[in-house]
Design a protein around this motif. Sequence first.
Motif, short mmCIF file in Angstrom:
data_model
loop_
_atom_site.label_atom_id
_atom_site.label_comp_id
_atom_site.label_asym_id
_atom_site.label_seq_id
_atom_site.Cartn_x
_atom_site.Cartn_y
_atom_site.Cartn_z
N TYR A 1 0.83 -1.21 0.00
CA TYR A 1 0.00 0.00 0.00
C TYR A 1 0.86 1.25 0.00
CZ TYR A 1 -2.28 3.90 2.33
OH TYR A 1 -2.71 5.16 2.67
N SER A 2 1.90 1.26 0.82
CA SER A 2 2.77 2.43 0.89
C SER A 2 3.48 2.69 -0.43
CB SER A 2 3.80 2.22 2.01
OG SER A 2 4.70 3.31 2.08
N VAL A 3 3.96 1.62 -1.07
CA VAL A 3 4.67 1.77 -2.34
C VAL A 3 3.72 2.26 -3.43
CG1 VAL A 3 5.86 0.51 -4.16
CG2 VAL A 3 6.45 0.09 -1.78
N SER A 4 2.52 1.69 -3.51
CA SER A 4 1.55 2.10 -4.53
C SER A 4 1.10 3.55 -4.31
CB SER A 4 0.34 1.17 -4.52
OG SER A 4 0.71 -0.15 -4.83
N ALA A 5 0.90 3.93 -3.06
CA ALA A 5 0.50 5.31 -2.77
C ALA A 5 1.61 6.28 -3.13
CB ALA A 5 0.13 5.44 -1.30
N ALA A 6 2.86 5.89 -2.85
CA ALA A 6 3.99 6.75 -3.19
C ALA A 6 4.14 6.88 -4.70
CB ALA A 6 5.27 6.20 -2.57
N ALA A 7 3.94 5.77 -5.41
CA ALA A 7 4.03 5.82 -6.87
C ALA A 7 2.94 6.71 -7.46
CB ALA A 7 3.93 4.41 -7.44
N ALA A 8 1.74 6.67 -6.88
CA ALA A 8 0.65 7.51 -7.37
C ALA A 8 0.94 8.99 -7.14
CB ALA A 8 -0.66 7.12 -6.68
N SER A 9 1.63 9.31 -6.05
CA SER A 9 1.89 10.71 -5.72
C SER A 9 2.94 11.34 -6.64
CB SER A 9 2.35 10.83 -4.27
OG SER A 9 3.57 10.15 -4.07
N VAL A 10 3.85 10.53 -7.20
CA VAL A 10 4.89 11.08 -8.07
C VAL A 10 4.63 10.79 -9.54
CG1 VAL A 10 6.62 10.90 -6.24
CG2 VAL A 10 6.32 8.99 -7.84
N GLN A 11 3.49 10.16 -9.84
CA GLN A 11 3.18 9.78 -11.21
C GLN A 11 2.78 11.00 -12.02
OE1 GLN A 11 3.50 7.92 -14.12
NE2 GLN A 11 3.28 6.31 -12.57
N THR A 12 3.34 11.13 -13.23
CA THR A 12 3.00 12.25 -14.11
C THR A 12 1.80 11.94 -15.00
OG1 THR A 12 4.58 11.48 -15.76
CG2 THR A 12 5.37 13.09 -14.15
N SER A 13 1.43 10.67 -15.10
CA SER A 13 0.26 10.28 -15.87
C SER A 13 -0.96 10.30 -14.97
CB SER A 13 0.47 8.87 -16.45
OG SER A 13 -0.73 8.41 -17.03
N ASP A 14 -1.99 11.04 -15.38
CA ASP A 14 -3.19 11.18 -14.55
C ASP A 14 -3.90 9.85 -14.37
OD1 ASP A 14 -2.74 13.97 -14.47
OD2 ASP A 14 -3.70 14.19 -16.44
N LEU A 15 -4.04 9.09 -15.44
CA LEU A 15 -4.74 7.82 -15.35
C LEU A 15 -3.95 6.80 -14.54
CD1 LEU A 15 -6.18 7.33 -18.96
CD2 LEU A 15 -7.34 8.19 -16.93
N GLU A 16 -2.64 6.74 -14.75
CA GLU A 16 -1.83 5.78 -14.01
C GLU A 16 -1.80 6.12 -12.53
OE1 GLU A 16 2.44 3.45 -14.52
OE2 GLU A 16 1.84 5.04 -15.92
N ALA A 17 -1.79 7.40 -12.21
CA ALA A 17 -1.83 7.79 -10.80
C ALA A 17 -3.12 7.34 -10.13
CB ALA A 17 -1.67 9.31 -10.68
N LYS A 18 -4.24 7.48 -10.85
CA LYS A 18 -5.52 7.04 -10.31
C LYS A 18 -5.54 5.52 -10.12
CE LYS A 18 -9.80 7.24 -9.03
NZ LYS A 18 -10.17 7.82 -7.71
N CYS A 19 -5.01 4.80 -11.11
CA CYS A 19 -4.98 3.34 -11.00
C CYS A 19 -4.11 2.90 -9.83
CB CYS A 19 -4.46 2.73 -12.30
SG CYS A 19 -5.56 2.93 -13.72
N ASP A 20 -2.98 3.56 -9.62
CA ASP A 20 -2.10 3.21 -8.51
C ASP A 20 -2.76 3.51 -7.16
OD1 ASP A 20 -0.12 2.30 -10.16
OD2 ASP A 20 1.02 4.17 -10.17
N SER A 21 -3.49 4.60 -7.08
CA SER A 21 -4.13 4.95 -5.81
C SER A 21 -5.23 3.95 -5.45
CB SER A 21 -4.71 6.36 -5.88
OG SER A 21 -5.74 6.45 -6.86
N VAL A 22 -5.99 3.50 -6.44
CA VAL A 22 -7.03 2.49 -6.18
C VAL A 22 -6.39 1.17 -5.77
CG1 VAL A 22 -8.89 1.14 -7.21
CG2 VAL A 22 -8.71 3.59 -7.70
#
Length: 311
Positions: free
Chosen positions: A143-164
């Motif tokens: 969870y921590s890794v996925s949340a961190a990846a979503a916070s630094v992601q430049t792709s809007d869709l990929e950030a949303k997918c990582d957060s879910v």
Amino acid sequence: MAAFLYHTMSSSALVSLGLYHLISATRSYLKSPNSYSAKPFHPFPPSSSGNNTHHRFRYLSLYLIIICLLVALTHQLIISSDSDILLKGRTPVYRFTSLQSSAVLFLFLILAVSVLLSESSSLLPLPTDLIFALASAIFLLQYSVSAAAASVQTSDLEAKCDSVSARISALASVLCLILACQPRLFVADVGLGAAICLQGLWVLQTGLSLYVDAFIPEGCHRLLDVVKGIVGSTKCDLDDSKFRAVAILDFVFLVHVIFVALIVMITYGGIAKSLGMTKSGTYEALPNNAPTSESYHHGHIQMKALTGTQA
């Protein structure tokens, strides 16, 4: 196409694992509710038969999990050294994020090997509550890794997918912690299998939303370096398109949740029917016939015979 193929394989592995855990846990509970206790590993096939064929395939599910984790770990290590010019490049942020994901997969691999050693030999006799506690900690790291990846992601869709995906991992972590403290809680065990299925379905949805043009929301597109032919991230041109795409992903996630809930109910009902189980507490109505003259003559009313009692 290679990225979508990897998402498809990962989705198939997770959904299969979640369904197997769900079916095995439900079958174990319905066969003996009083002695039920959650298990991190269910032998294959789920039968009490002790012949050599069943013994040979007893740890098949663990072997498959270990193989899938090895493939995923290798893939993650390879892409951590890839350069994505349009999105991340060989930046420290991308490198560390990929290495963190590899570390989480490696921890899952260690846990799977430990469970195999614990079940097949006496080299590492791990108790069930400790295994669930370790799984809870690893899911929390995921969870921590996925949340961190979503916070630094430049792709809007990929950030949303990582957060879910991070939220699903957090749910799995909580359920594993509950099972470590209350192993007889059947709802938590079923919820864990459902969470794994949901994670698998969301991995497939992530691959579709990011790498298949027909499923990319309107107003968003994949970047392409025409000179070098490198396909980059999925970007949305306008804020309205981004908000619309995020809303679509939220709706699709809700559809996946409903679908998993239906799977849980169908699985429970199907296994209960196959085992000949009926709803507890049912009874048959007493006959509503008028008493005969013979009954009055003997001074009693004919009642329905009781079964399952002792004198």
